[in-house]
Design an enzyme around this catalytic site. Structure first.
Site, short mmCIF file in Angstrom:
data_model
loop_
_atom_site.label_atom_id
_atom_site.label_comp_id
_atom_site.label_asym_id
_atom_site.label_seq_id
_atom_site.Cartn_x
_atom_site.Cartn_y
_atom_site.Cartn_z
N HIS A 1 0.81 -1.22 0.00
CA HIS A 1 0.00 0.00 0.00
C HIS A 1 0.85 1.28 0.00
CE1 HIS A 1 -3.66 -2.28 0.59
NE2 HIS A 1 -3.03 -2.98 1.51
N HIS B 1 -7.58 0.91 5.92
CA HIS B 1 -7.17 0.45 4.59
C HIS B 1 -6.11 -0.65 4.63
CE1 HIS B 1 -7.04 0.71 0.28
NE2 HIS B 1 -5.73 0.92 0.29
N VAL B 2 -4.99 -0.42 5.26
CA VAL B 2 -3.95 -1.44 5.38
C VAL B 2 -4.36 -2.39 6.50
CG1 VAL B 2 -1.53 -1.88 5.94
CG2 VAL B 2 -2.14 0.11 4.56
#
Length: 84
Positions: free
Chosen positions: A20, A47-48
């Protein structure tokens, strides 16, 4: 008086995950100075699918007046941890 200023973003601006890397870079470039001037204390992102915490940072360097960046991307994750 506001004791804490907290910001939430989706993709982390700072992370060491190779999968990412730089995904939040365009918003980081547009917004980091604004957050710094607003004296933001903490920036939470997701997100990660891993946890990561950075010291106070601004413009990619440690800075005692910058926010702490915390990636908290595991809540409800069904894909497994992002280990890279």
């Amino acid at each position: 008086m506001t004791p804490w200023v907290v910001v939430v973003v989706h993709a982390p601006w700072y992370n060491t995950n190779s999968t990412h890397k730089c995904e939040g870079e365009s918003i980081w470039k547009a917004m980091e100075e604004l957050l710094y001037k607003a004296r933001v204390d903490i920036v939470f992102s997701g997100h990660v699918h891993a946890y990561e915490q950075f010291t106070r940072i601004y413009d990619k360097k440690p800075n005692p007046c910058g926010p702490v960046y915390i990636t908290i991307g595991d809540g409800g994750n069904r894909d497994g941890l992002a280990l890279k």
